[in-house]
Design an enzyme around this catalytic site. Structure first.
Site, PDB file in Angstrom:
ATOM      1  N   THR A 146      53.457  45.254  28.049  1.00  0.00           N
ATOM      2  CA  THR A 146      54.354  44.862  29.252  1.00  0.00           C
ATOM      3  C   THR A 146      53.981  43.493  29.747  1.00  0.00           C
ATOM      4  O   THR A 146      55.084  42.583  29.869  1.00  0.00           O
ATOM      5  CB  THR A 146      54.494  45.906  30.363  1.00  0.00           C
ATOM      6  OG1 THR A 146      54.197  47.345  29.660  1.00  0.00           O
ATOM      7  CG2 THR A 146      55.512  46.036  31.025  1.00  0.00           C
ATOM      8  N   LEU A 147      52.691  43.234  30.046  1.00  0.00           N
ATOM      9  CA  LEU A 147      52.456  41.991  30.658  1.00  0.00           C
ATOM     10  C   LEU A 147      52.461  40.820  29.578  1.00  0.00           C
ATOM     11  O   LEU A 147      53.162  39.803  30.162  1.00  0.00           O
ATOM     12  CB  LEU A 147      50.798  41.938  31.297  1.00  0.00           C
ATOM     13  CG  LEU A 147      50.307  40.812  32.048  1.00  0.00           C
ATOM     14  CD1 LEU A 147      51.317  40.715  33.247  1.00  0.00           C
ATOM     15  CD2 LEU A 147      48.866  41.071  32.466  1.00  0.00           C
ATOM     16  N   VAL A 225      44.433  36.250  32.414  1.00  0.00           N
ATOM     17  CA  VAL A 225      45.350  37.027  33.414  1.00  0.00           C
ATOM     18  C   VAL A 225      45.151  38.586  33.117  1.00  0.00           C
ATOM     19  O   VAL A 225      45.846  39.406  33.785  1.00  0.00           O
ATOM     20  CB  VAL A 225      46.712  36.751  33.497  1.00  0.00           C
ATOM     21  CG1 VAL A 225      46.746  35.164  34.289  1.00  0.00           C
ATOM     22  CG2 VAL A 225      47.431  36.745  32.314  1.00  0.00           C
ATOM     23  N   ARG A 227      41.665  41.094  32.357  1.00  0.00           N
ATOM     24  CA  ARG A 227      40.567  41.780  33.080  1.00  0.00           C
ATOM     25  C   ARG A 227      39.252  40.784  32.674  1.00  0.00           C
ATOM     26  O   ARG A 227      39.286  40.637  31.340  1.00  0.00           O
ATOM     27  CB  ARG A 227      40.260  43.133  32.573  1.00  0.00           C
ATOM     28  CG  ARG A 227      41.124  43.898  33.511  1.00  0.00           C
ATOM     29  CD  ARG A 227      40.967  44.022  35.272  1.00  0.00           C
ATOM     30  NE  ARG A 227      41.722  45.020  35.873  1.00  0.00           N
ATOM     31  CZ  ARG A 227      43.064  44.421  36.324  1.00  0.00           C
ATOM     32  NH1 ARG A 227      43.303  43.344  36.152  1.00  0.00           N
ATOM     33  NH2 ARG A 227      43.548  45.587  37.006  1.00  0.00           N
ATOM     34  N   ASP A 251      42.078  34.037  36.141  1.00  0.00           N
ATOM     35  CA  ASP A 251      42.539  34.643  37.195  1.00  0.00           C
ATOM     36  C   ASP A 251      41.572  35.860  37.471  1.00  0.00           C
ATOM     37  O   ASP A 251      41.477  36.316  38.725  1.00  0.00           O
ATOM     38  CB  ASP A 251      43.834  34.930  37.172  1.00  0.00           C
ATOM     39  CG  ASP A 251      44.418  35.625  38.647  1.00  0.00           C
ATOM     40  OD1 ASP A 251      44.370  34.977  39.627  1.00  0.00           O
ATOM     41  OD2 ASP A 251      44.834  36.619  38.669  1.00  0.00           O
ATOM     42  N   GLU A 256      34.038  39.958  40.627  1.00  0.00           N
ATOM     43  CA  GLU A 256      34.913  39.353  41.534  1.00  0.00           C
ATOM     44  C   GLU A 256      34.331  39.596  42.856  1.00  0.00           C
ATOM     45  O   GLU A 256      33.941  41.035  43.037  1.00  0.00           O
ATOM     46  CB  GLU A 256      36.231  39.846  41.310  1.00  0.00           C
ATOM     47  CG  GLU A 256      36.947  39.263  39.857  1.00  0.00           C
ATOM     48  CD  GLU A 256      38.009  39.805  39.581  1.00  0.00           C
ATOM     49  OE1 GLU A 256      38.872  40.444  40.354  1.00  0.00           O
ATOM     50  OE2 GLU A 256      38.705  39.623  38.534  1.00  0.00           O
ATOM     51  N   HIS A 275      42.218  36.077  41.409  1.00  0.00           N
ATOM     52  CA  HIS A 275      43.012  37.473  41.097  1.00  0.00           C
ATOM     53  C   HIS A 275      44.283  37.585  41.724  1.00  0.00           C
ATOM     54  O   HIS A 275      44.342  38.703  42.464  1.00  0.00           O
ATOM     55  CB  HIS A 275      42.157  38.621  41.204  1.00  0.00           C
ATOM     56  CG  HIS A 275      42.439  39.919  40.295  1.00  0.00           C
ATOM     57  ND1 HIS A 275      41.297  41.004  39.775  1.00  0.00           N
ATOM     58  CD2 HIS A 275      43.805  40.392  40.032  1.00  0.00           C
ATOM     59  CE1 HIS A 275      42.092  41.759  39.210  1.00  0.00           C
ATOM     60  NE2 HIS A 275      43.280  41.390  39.086  1.00  0.00           N
ATOM     61  N   ALA A 278      49.576  37.842  40.188  1.00  0.00           N
ATOM     62  CA  ALA A 278      50.827  38.501  40.343  1.00  0.00           C
ATOM     63  C   ALA A 278      51.176  38.867  41.973  1.00  0.00           C
ATOM     64  O   ALA A 278      52.238  39.314  42.036  1.00  0.00           O
ATOM     65  CB  ALA A 278      50.452  40.097  39.771  1.00  0.00           C
TER      66      ALA A 278
HETATM   67  C1  7N6 Z   1      46.652  43.010  42.535  1.00  0.00           C
HETATM   68  C2  7N6 Z   1      46.268  43.257  40.972  1.00  0.00           C
HETATM   69  C3  7N6 Z   1      47.029  44.611  38.094  1.00  0.00           C
HETATM   70  O1  7N6 Z   1      46.210  45.323  37.411  1.00  0.00           O
HETATM   71  O2  7N6 Z   1      45.190  43.089  38.515  1.00  0.00           O
HETATM   72  C4  7N6 Z   1      46.550  43.259  38.692  1.00  0.00           C
HETATM   73  O3  7N6 Z   1      48.234  45.202  38.208  1.00  0.00           O
HETATM   74  C5  7N6 Z   1      47.074  43.008  40.052  1.00  0.00           C
HETATM   75  C6  7N6 Z   1      47.685  42.206  42.733  1.00  0.00           C
END
Ligand code: 7N6
Length: 309
Positions: A146-147, A225, A227, A251, A256, A275, A278
């Protein structure tokens, strides 16, 4: 199960005010309240919407994660306790795609350099051959889910040729070419940009290692973007320090917040974002819509949308 009370856990504060989501959902046929870490407060709920995991969630019926990645949650324990886990996949694609487009445009149009110079009131034009444009470049996206598809859509609109790497080489809409994971090195070798959108799983941990950076072109940029632990961060730092790749936009990180002593902070061709790829003012509404949809499905006996466990 009966849904009488939904808790919005205060950990969602990382992304939006819990009260905004509670107010957005106040038309539901259940009471929606903001909950903190008090276990009794949590277990008084039938469902919890949350960013972080808490052990007390094993005593509620349904947990909804406001993230797409669900690596924070102990699947086995949810399974054993009969707790339903749903996530927020599907809302980030366009948002993260725009952030990735921003990184690529910044590298191509040298915006990060101008912003850095601005801190010192320095008028310093790029060299004649520093800038380039995106049409005709190739981005190799690791992860065509999806991403990854959202990223591919936004980059495709900017004239970027988008290839993908996934478990099998089956074609995916929006990708000009798809490689299987075993051909990862071939996939990254001709790309101007290598972009990680993968979730963290047993299979993806340190998938991007020194070999991948060696296979990349010296003028290629790396983007993560997905992990942090999908990437061997020390191999990335080595590749950046030895100029075996041109730069990176990151990101997510192995640790973190990114520790103050990380060399990544000081590199001219590295963009660090905390991070937040989104983040958008619409985040709570998009999460609320998924929760509402699932409340309706629960009432009509349909299977949950975005169910993970
Ligand atoms: C918070 C993290 C996710 O897995 O890491 C992202 O959805 C968003 C905006």
């Amino acid at each position: 199960f009966e849904l009488e009370r939904i808790g919005v856990h205060e950990s969602v504060e990382t992304v939006f005010p819990p009260s905004e989501l509670a107010a957005y959902l106040d038309d539901l046929p259940a009471e929606v309240t903001v909950v903190g870490d008090d276990a009794a407060e949590i277990t008084a709920c039938d469902a919890v919407v949350t960013f972080e995991h808490r052990d007390a969630y094993l005593e509620v019926d349904w947990v909804h994660s406001i993230q797409a990645g669900v690596d924070r949650f102990p699947f086995d324990e949810f399974e054993a306790s009969g707790v339903v886990l749903t996530n927020s996949t599907g809302i980030h694609d366009r948002w993260v795609g725009e952030t990735v487009a921003g990184y690529l445009l910044s590298f191509a149009r040298r915006i990060h350099t101008a912003v850095a110079n601005q801190q010192d009131r320095r008028w310093d034009q790029p060299d004649w051959n520093d800038g380039f444009t995106l049409p005709g470049t190739t981005a190799c996206v690791l992860g065509t889910g999806t991403l990854g598809s959202g990223v591919a859509e936004v980059l495709g609109a900017l004239g970027v040729r988008v290839t993908g790497v996934r478990r099998s080489a089956e074609p995916v809409p929006g990708f000009d070419e798809v490689y299987a994971t075993e051909d990862l090195l071939e996939g990254v070798s001709d790309a101007d940009f290598v972009i990680v959108t993968l979730p963290l799983t047993e299979q993806t941990r340190h998938l991007v290692d020194a070999e991948v950076f060696e296979a990349m072109r010296e003028d290629a940029y790396f983007v993560n973007v997905g992990r942090g632990p999908v990437v061997d961060e020390s191999a990335l730092i080595d590749a950046l320090e030895s100029d075996s790749i041109a730069g990176a936009a990151l990101d997510v990180f192995e640790t973190e917040p990114l520790p103050e002593e990380s060399p990544l902070w000081d590199m001219d061709e590295v963009i660090v974002t905390p991070h937040c790829a989104a983040f958008t003012e619409d985040y709570f509404r998009a999460v609320g819509d998924i929760v509402r949809e699932n409340v309706e499905r629960l009432e009509s006996g349909e299977p949950f949308h975005n169910r993970v466990v």
